[in-house]
Scaffold this active site. Structure first.
Site, short mmCIF file in Angstrom:
data_model
loop_
_atom_site.label_atom_id
_atom_site.label_comp_id
_atom_site.label_asym_id
_atom_site.label_seq_id
_atom_site.Cartn_x
_atom_site.Cartn_y
_atom_site.Cartn_z
CB ILE A 114 -0.97 0.03 1.20
CG1 ILE A 114 -0.23 -0.15 2.53
CG2 ILE A 114 -2.05 -1.05 1.04
CD1 ILE A 114 -1.14 -0.05 3.76
CB THR B 103 14.24 5.81 -0.90
OG1 THR B 103 13.65 6.91 -1.60
CG2 THR B 103 15.63 5.56 -1.46
CB ALA C 116 10.40 1.25 4.23
CB VAL D 201 3.64 0.59 3.89
CG1 VAL D 201 2.56 0.38 4.95
CG2 VAL D 201 4.68 1.59 4.39
CE LYS E 151 8.92 3.16 7.38
NZ LYS E 151 9.02 4.45 8.10
CG ASP F 235 8.63 16.00 7.07
OD1 ASP F 235 8.49 17.10 6.47
OD2 ASP F 235 8.72 14.92 6.47
#
Length: 451
Positions: free
Chosen positions: A22, A26, A28, A30, A45, A139
């Site tokens: 889903i 870069t 990982a 998921v 993950k 972030d």
């Protein structure tokens, strides 16, 4: 003549049965998965240990996992547990089925002031909880805010977050997404993590109500100049209360900028505000995090795959519904409604091999390098300066007899570039994309999709 048996893969990681991918980045992937003990849906993950070691990311990943265990809150994506095999690390997360807040803004253009206020209240509650725990996200942006099935906001992606050490008041790492970053973060003189997060929350509130960014320039030096001067204009449809609040939050001086406590007391914020009832703090144990990284040979789960030969993976009805918005299946069959997202899909009645070959031809005509295996493809545009600067992953699923869904995801590169790519790809695949008479599947199809 007997029909060929279709390929059905049942991959298990410990007690979790793993389904489709889903999300992909870069470092990982998921995966959607189900807890076979409880039936609960989760997101896993998956990170390769070799990648983590190669890029010297051990401390960063340990910090991200530890922080997510510490900051448990109804408006933060929950981390259930951490597992490891001999080659991979698995972070088991709450599955949030409503998608990104970013997608909702793009689809609707902008949100009403009341809806924006509700999301902002939930965001401030979550960020306040993080700060009480000594965690600064760094972030915050709509792409990192997810929505659950009930429309509640969930903060995600703590990959750039900081956990303060005792006696350390300032942070020095310049990080985040340029349009959302506070002026002091760009100064390299140190900054207060709480004040920097508050600035990002202000930018998010502006984007929710306006549908565009307060600070936007074609080149970074001009963008940073505008951010440092806090040069922004509120649209005429913002109420007086919202404008006043925003000007106090988007104050370029972090010492006079509004704090979270002051935001919570603001009259505009207080309207319809229902504080979260947290109850007692849960006891957090980080032993499993240490075990995953320090004692991998003695703490691993079995990976098992059971499959039979044949065609593409079969997607069941529950997975179909989780791809859509709530129980409305129309986004799965209406590509125009869905192409604004960074994960998009279309439907075809052509044979799976024809779909794959058609995509290969279309991608090569667009100057993309194609890698294909087991009804999954990766398309990349390489440049002399930066390898893998744009990448897309496509996967073919059978959702009903002779009906295939092609799931398309951005793996690397700019979101706007991805929008243009997807639009061009669909134009080149007109002959294989299936459009039903209306956007909802017919009753026969719905019966076939029933679990």
């Amino acid at each position: 003549m007997m029909n060929k048996k279709k390929k059905v893969v049942r991959r298990k990681i410990g007690k979790y049965e793993v389904g489709r991918t889903i999300g992909e980045g870069t470092f990982a992937k998921v995966k959607f998965a189900k807890n076979t003990d409880t039936g609960e849906s989760v997101a896993i993950k998956v990170m390769a240990k070799s990648t983590i070691l190669k890029h010297k990311m051990v401390d960063q990943i340990k910090r991200e996992i530890s922080i997510m265990k510490i900051v448990r809150h109804p408006n933060i994506v929950r981390l259930h547990e951490v597992l490891a095999s001999r080659t991979k690390i698995y972070i088991i997360l709450e599955f949030v089925m409503g998608g990104e807040l970013y997608d909702k803004i793009v689809q609707l253009g902008k949100l009403s002031e009341n809806e924006s206020r509700r999301y902002f209240q939930q965001l401030i509650d979550a960020v306040a909880h993080c700060h009480r725990k000594g965690v600064y996200h760094r972030d915050l942006k709509p792409e990192n805010l997810l929505l659950d099935a009930y429309g509640n906001l969930k903060v995600s992606d703590f990959g750039l977050s900081a956990l303060t050490k005792q006696g350390v008041d300032l942070l020095y790492t310049t990080c985040g997404t340029p349009n959302y970053v506070a002026p002091e973060v760009l100064s390299n003189l140190g900054y207060d993590g709480a004040a920097a997060d508050v600035w990002s929350c202000g930018v998010i509130l502006y984007v929710l109500m306006a549908g565009y960014l307060p600070f936007q320039e074609a080149d970074l030096p001009m963008l940073y100049k505008r951010i440092n001067a806090a040069e922004f204009v509120c649209p005429i449809w913002f109420s007086a209360g919202a404008k006043t609040l925003l000007h106090k939050i988007l104050d370029p001086n972090p010492k006079t900028r509004m704090t979270i406590d002051q935001i919570r007391k603001d009259p505009w914020f207080q309207k319809y505000y229902v504080p979260v009832n947290l109850g007692e703090d849960e006891e957090v144990n980080l032993d499993d995090v240490q075990a995953v990284f320090d004692d991998i040979e003695d703490h691993y789960v079995a990976e098992r795959s059971e499959s039979t030969e044949g065609g593409p993976l079969i997607m069941n009805a529950f997975e179909m519904i989780t791809l859509s918005q709530g129980l409305n299946l129309s986004p799965l069959f209406d590509r125009h409604q869905d192409y604004v997202k960074r994960q998009t899909r279309f439907v075809s009645r052509k044979p799976a091999k024809v779909i794959i070959s058609s995509i290969e031809v279309a991608a090569e005509s667009m100057g993309l390098k194609v890698r294909s295996r087991n009804y999954k493809m990766r398309l990349e545009r390489l440049s002399a300066n930066m390898a893998g600067q744009f990448a897309v992953v496509l996967e073919v699923y059978e959702v009903a007899p002779s009906l295939f869904m092609i799931d398309v995801r951005k793996a690397a590169g700019d979101t706007l570039d991805y929008h243009m790519f997807y639009k061009n790809l669909c134009a080149k695949l007109e002959n294989i994309i299936w459009r039903p008479a209306d956007t909802m599947p017919n009753p026969t199809l719905l019966r076939n999709l029933t679990v």
